[in-house]
Enzyme design. Structure first.
Site, PDB file in Angstrom:
ATOM      1  N   LYS A  13      30.691  42.961  47.262  1.00  0.00           N
ATOM      2  CA  LYS A  13      30.828  43.384  45.853  1.00  0.00           C
ATOM      3  C   LYS A  13      29.944  42.553  44.924  1.00  0.00           C
ATOM      4  O   LYS A  13      29.233  43.097  44.095  1.00  0.00           O
ATOM      5  CB  LYS A  13      32.282  43.258  45.372  1.00  0.00           C
ATOM      6  CG  LYS A  13      33.239  44.241  45.974  1.00  0.00           C
ATOM      7  CD  LYS A  13      34.574  44.225  45.243  1.00  0.00           C
ATOM      8  CE  LYS A  13      35.310  42.900  45.303  1.00  0.00           C
ATOM      9  NZ  LYS A  13      35.701  42.435  46.646  1.00  0.00           N
ATOM     10  N   ARG A  88      42.574  44.514  39.839  1.00  0.00           N
ATOM     11  CA  ARG A  88      42.891  44.244  41.232  1.00  0.00           C
ATOM     12  C   ARG A  88      44.309  44.683  41.575  1.00  0.00           C
ATOM     13  O   ARG A  88      44.786  44.447  42.675  1.00  0.00           O
ATOM     14  CB  ARG A  88      42.753  42.760  41.483  1.00  0.00           C
ATOM     15  CG  ARG A  88      41.801  42.457  42.642  1.00  0.00           C
ATOM     16  CD  ARG A  88      41.681  40.968  42.712  1.00  0.00           C
ATOM     17  NE  ARG A  88      40.990  40.445  43.831  1.00  0.00           N
ATOM     18  CZ  ARG A  88      39.745  39.984  43.789  1.00  0.00           C
ATOM     19  NH1 ARG A  88      39.019  40.109  42.716  1.00  0.00           N
ATOM     20  NH2 ARG A  88      39.230  39.406  44.847  1.00  0.00           N
ATOM     21  N   ARG A 127      29.720  33.218  55.149  1.00  0.00           N
ATOM     22  CA  ARG A 127      29.155  33.317  53.797  1.00  0.00           C
ATOM     23  C   ARG A 127      28.906  31.940  53.171  1.00  0.00           C
ATOM     24  O   ARG A 127      29.753  31.059  53.266  1.00  0.00           O
ATOM     25  CB  ARG A 127      30.137  34.103  52.919  1.00  0.00           C
ATOM     26  CG  ARG A 127      29.757  34.130  51.454  1.00  0.00           C
ATOM     27  CD  ARG A 127      30.346  35.289  50.748  1.00  0.00           C
ATOM     28  NE  ARG A 127      31.788  35.176  50.541  1.00  0.00           N
ATOM     29  CZ  ARG A 127      32.502  36.105  49.908  1.00  0.00           C
ATOM     30  NH1 ARG A 127      31.926  37.208  49.469  1.00  0.00           N
ATOM     31  NH2 ARG A 127      33.804  35.959  49.753  1.00  0.00           N
ATOM     32  N   ARG A 161      32.959  28.799  49.933  1.00  0.00           N
ATOM     33  CA  ARG A 161      34.060  28.862  48.975  1.00  0.00           C
ATOM     34  C   ARG A 161      35.352  28.367  49.613  1.00  0.00           C
ATOM     35  O   ARG A 161      35.618  28.636  50.779  1.00  0.00           O
ATOM     36  CB  ARG A 161      34.259  30.319  48.510  1.00  0.00           C
ATOM     37  CG  ARG A 161      33.282  30.730  47.441  1.00  0.00           C
ATOM     38  CD  ARG A 161      33.320  32.203  47.135  1.00  0.00           C
ATOM     39  NE  ARG A 161      34.656  32.798  47.076  1.00  0.00           N
ATOM     40  CZ  ARG A 161      34.880  34.057  46.702  1.00  0.00           C
ATOM     41  NH1 ARG A 161      33.864  34.833  46.338  1.00  0.00           N
ATOM     42  NH2 ARG A 161      36.096  34.543  46.689  1.00  0.00           N
ATOM     43  N   ARG A 172      43.928  37.200  51.850  1.00  0.00           N
ATOM     44  CA  ARG A 172      43.254  37.999  50.818  1.00  0.00           C
ATOM     45  C   ARG A 172      43.163  39.459  51.251  1.00  0.00           C
ATOM     46  O   ARG A 172      43.264  40.372  50.420  1.00  0.00           O
ATOM     47  CB  ARG A 172      41.854  37.424  50.540  1.00  0.00           C
ATOM     48  CG  ARG A 172      41.923  36.145  49.723  1.00  0.00           C
ATOM     49  CD  ARG A 172      40.648  35.335  49.790  1.00  0.00           C
ATOM     50  NE  ARG A 172      39.531  36.006  49.179  1.00  0.00           N
ATOM     51  CZ  ARG A 172      38.253  35.769  49.494  1.00  0.00           C
ATOM     52  NH1 ARG A 172      37.944  34.885  50.417  1.00  0.00           N
ATOM     53  NH2 ARG A 172      37.297  36.410  48.882  1.00  0.00           N
TER      54      ARG A 172
HETATM   55  P1  AMP Z   1      36.618  37.210  44.091  1.00  0.00           P
HETATM   56  O1  AMP Z   1      35.509  36.295  43.735  1.00  0.00           O
HETATM   57  O2  AMP Z   1      36.559  38.511  43.347  1.00  0.00           O
HETATM   58  O3  AMP Z   1      36.767  37.406  45.581  1.00  0.00           O
HETATM   59  O4  AMP Z   1      37.973  36.510  43.594  1.00  0.00           O
HETATM   60  C1  AMP Z   1      38.394  35.262  44.136  1.00  0.00           C
HETATM   61  C2  AMP Z   1      39.848  35.009  43.792  1.00  0.00           C
HETATM   62  O5  AMP Z   1      40.000  34.967  42.364  1.00  0.00           O
HETATM   63  C3  AMP Z   1      40.826  36.078  44.246  1.00  0.00           C
HETATM   64  O6  AMP Z   1      41.213  35.925  45.604  1.00  0.00           O
HETATM   65  C4  AMP Z   1      41.993  35.839  43.278  1.00  0.00           C
HETATM   66  O7  AMP Z   1      42.729  34.691  43.631  1.00  0.00           O
HETATM   67  C5  AMP Z   1      41.256  35.528  41.978  1.00  0.00           C
HETATM   68  N1  AMP Z   1      40.991  36.770  41.216  1.00  0.00           N
HETATM   69  C6  AMP Z   1      39.765  37.332  40.939  1.00  0.00           C
HETATM   70  N2  AMP Z   1      39.916  38.452  40.213  1.00  0.00           N
HETATM   71  C7  AMP Z   1      41.249  38.621  40.021  1.00  0.00           C
HETATM   72  C8  AMP Z   1      42.046  39.604  39.368  1.00  0.00           C
HETATM   73  N3  AMP Z   1      41.504  40.670  38.778  1.00  0.00           N
HETATM   74  N4  AMP Z   1      43.388  39.435  39.378  1.00  0.00           N
HETATM   75  C9  AMP Z   1      43.964  38.359  39.948  1.00  0.00           C
HETATM   76  N5  AMP Z   1      43.279  37.417  40.609  1.00  0.00           N
HETATM   77  C10 AMP Z   1      41.927  37.533  40.654  1.00  0.00           C
END
Ligand code: AMP
Length: 218
Positions: A13, A88, A127, A161, A172
């Site tokens: 993404k 989300r 990654r 990360r 996740r």
């Molecule tokens: P990402 O970089 O999009 O994979 O997001 C990493 C982490 O950030 C996720 O696993 C959540 O813990 C948190 N996170 C990101 N976006 C959201 C969202 N819209 N709602 C809740 N938690 C989020």
């Protein structure tokens, strides 16, 4: 255009969002990146988010929705945006609909990136992300940096990360299936969902996505 990007962790993404936003001249808004920036700046919001993120859980809606709305109200997002990682869950999707409605706006498309689960785990385990710019993403096997640990694009340090460990990835994925996937049906009912395969080279997926979006807006 106002676009939402959905897909499991590891679907690419962030990588696709960076290219698509550039092609479409709209800002790329990633709630994950906003949280990570808050964590590295040591803000109160970052402190609140970190424990949830490290455990692979969603950060509570009270924190997330306010942060996303705030970013969407910046001047650069006036004529469109590409949301990556938000909404989300269904209540975030409802909050987004409400916000857009009050502004007399609506979404144009929800781009759903599809990728098989075993591929997701392989992608995430290898990654590596640049500390200076998280759109610079590498993979130890699939797209290694020329010099290990150093970003080819800007020389920043590459790191894994905290939430990319195998245990957290499984959590996740579970969160994705139970909480995020239902938004696809929510948006399907509004006729907004375009699904494409996220397999193949990065530029092939970007082309597939651009083609699908132009069909959707035609
Ligand atoms: P990402 O970089 O999009 O994979 O997001 C990493 C982490 O950030 C996720 O696993 C959540 O813990 C948190 N996170 C990101 N976006 C959201 C969202 N819209 N709602 C809740 N938690 C989020």
């Amino acid at each position: 255009m106002r676009i939402v990007l959905v897909g499991p962790p590891g679907a690419g993404k962030g990588t696709q969002a960076a290219f698509l936003a550039k092609n479409l001249s709209i800002p790329h808004i990633s709630t994950g990146d906003l949280f990570r920036a808050n964590i590295s700046q040591g803000t109160e919001l970052g402190k609140q988010a970190k424990a949830y993120m490290d455990a692979g859980n969603l950060v509570p809606d009270e924190v997330t929705i306010g942060m996303a709305k705030d970013r969407m109200s910046q001047p650069d997002a006036e004529n469109g945006f590409l949301l990556d990682g938000f909404p989300r869950n269904v209540s975030q999707a409802e909050a987004l609909d409400e916000t857009l409605k009050t502004e007399g706006m609506k979404l144009d498309a929800v781009l759903d990136l599809e990728v098989p689960e075993d591929e997701v785990v392989k992608r995430i385990a290898g990654r590596r992300v640049c500390r200076k710019d998280s759109s610079h993403v590498f993979h130890v096997t699939y797209s290694p940096a020329k010099q290990e640990g150093v970003c080819d694009v800007c020389g920043g340090e590459l790191y894994q990360r905290d939430d990319d460990s195998e245990e957290t990835v499984r959590k996740r994925l579970e969160v994705y299936h139970t909480q995020t996937e239902p938004i696809i049906d929510y948006y399907r009912a509004q006729g907004l969902v375009v699904t494409i395969s996220a397999l193949g080279k990065v530029d092939e997926v970007t082309k597939r996505a651009m083609d699908a979006l132009s069909r959707e807006s035609a």
